[in-house]
Design an enzyme around this catalytic site. Sequence first.
Site, mmCIF file in Angstrom:
data_model
loop_
_atom_site.group_PDB
_atom_site.id
_atom_site.type_symbol
_atom_site.label_atom_id
_atom_site.label_comp_id
_atom_site.label_asym_id
_atom_site.label_seq_id
_atom_site.Cartn_x
_atom_site.Cartn_y
_atom_site.Cartn_z
ATOM 1 N N ASP A 14 -2.097 4.426 -5.342
ATOM 2 C CA ASP A 14 -1.759 5.857 -5.376
ATOM 3 C C ASP A 14 -0.367 5.950 -6.010
ATOM 4 O OD1 ASP A 14 -0.602 4.604 -3.117
ATOM 5 O OD2 ASP A 14 -0.394 6.498 -2.043
ATOM 6 N N HIS A 41 7.332 -2.166 -0.262
ATOM 7 C CA HIS A 41 6.020 -2.226 0.399
ATOM 8 C C HIS A 41 4.933 -2.798 -0.515
ATOM 9 C CE1 HIS A 41 7.677 0.253 3.604
ATOM 10 N NE2 HIS A 41 8.147 1.063 2.689
HETATM 11 CA CA LIG Z 1 1.172 3.028 -2.508
#
Ligand SMILES: [Ca+2]
Length: 320
Positions: free
Chosen positions: A11, A246
Amino acid sequence: MAQKKMILDLDVGVDDTLAIAYACGSPEVDLIGITCTYGNVLVEQSAKNALDVLHLFGRDDVPVFLGEPHAIEKDGFEVMEISAFIHGKNGIGEVVLEDSGREPEATPAVDFIIDAVHTYGEDLVYVPTGPETNMAVALQKDPTIADELGAEVLMGGALTVPGNVSPCCEANINQDPDAANLVFRSGIPATMVGLDVTLQTLLTYEDTKKWRECGTVAGEKLADITDYYIKAYETTAPYLGGCGLHDPLAVGVAIDPSLVTILPINLMVDTEGPTRGRTIGNPDLLNDPYKSMGACVEVDAPRFLDEFMNRITGLVAGCK
Ligand SMILES: [Ca+2]
């Protein structure tokens, strides 16, 4: 060197952009496609960003696929205000990149994933860094892929630390807990790269300055995108002193699992009640000696940061 076939499911997103950079800067990886999902942005924006970021890195050869537009049990999706604050309204820190001139492929992401699993099997690693919806829908359509896929390494969840959208929920899992639960219980050999480890990997302005100093468009644009994210972290998590890496950590672990300590565990996701969205051990399988999943509980952060900087600085230095 035998390269790993890799699908990134993104995303896109600032740290998703860094995940693309990490994959493109890694000689161990054959990036066979990017499947897009909703989350930080709408799925269409995610695909545009994936195409433009690939173009920035001179990788117009990598196909991009449109995935599911919203969670399984929902009929729509709206970007959360906090996502726009952290990643910018366009997902890439309000930075304008040169248009790739390409469009997403006509094949839906779910069908590409199913085909790729049947084609590459054990040699394929699937790395989702957003909601788990695309893989969940793929599993619903063709459950046999659970036994054939080499590995999934996902960014999401939190086992030993609190969540980041609620006391027990991490943002990616929280977007579609039903999908994540389906994937976690499917038997797919999966490694959860959660907040337990990703918040220990910090990037600062000192680091992004090194990309700028390469003197390339790619270096400057990637630094601009990432600095927007570091600035947002100054507001949302000032005690950290940088931004969490992340999504690129999931790519790092997919390439080299020795970067982390992995706890073998059969995980599930709560889908009911006040803990909906929590990642937790499945009590029904507590005594099953076979553990289909692993949760990362420790990371060698200095070594990962070295790998991260070497690969990405090398990539942007070699671009236009
Ligand atoms: Ca992401």
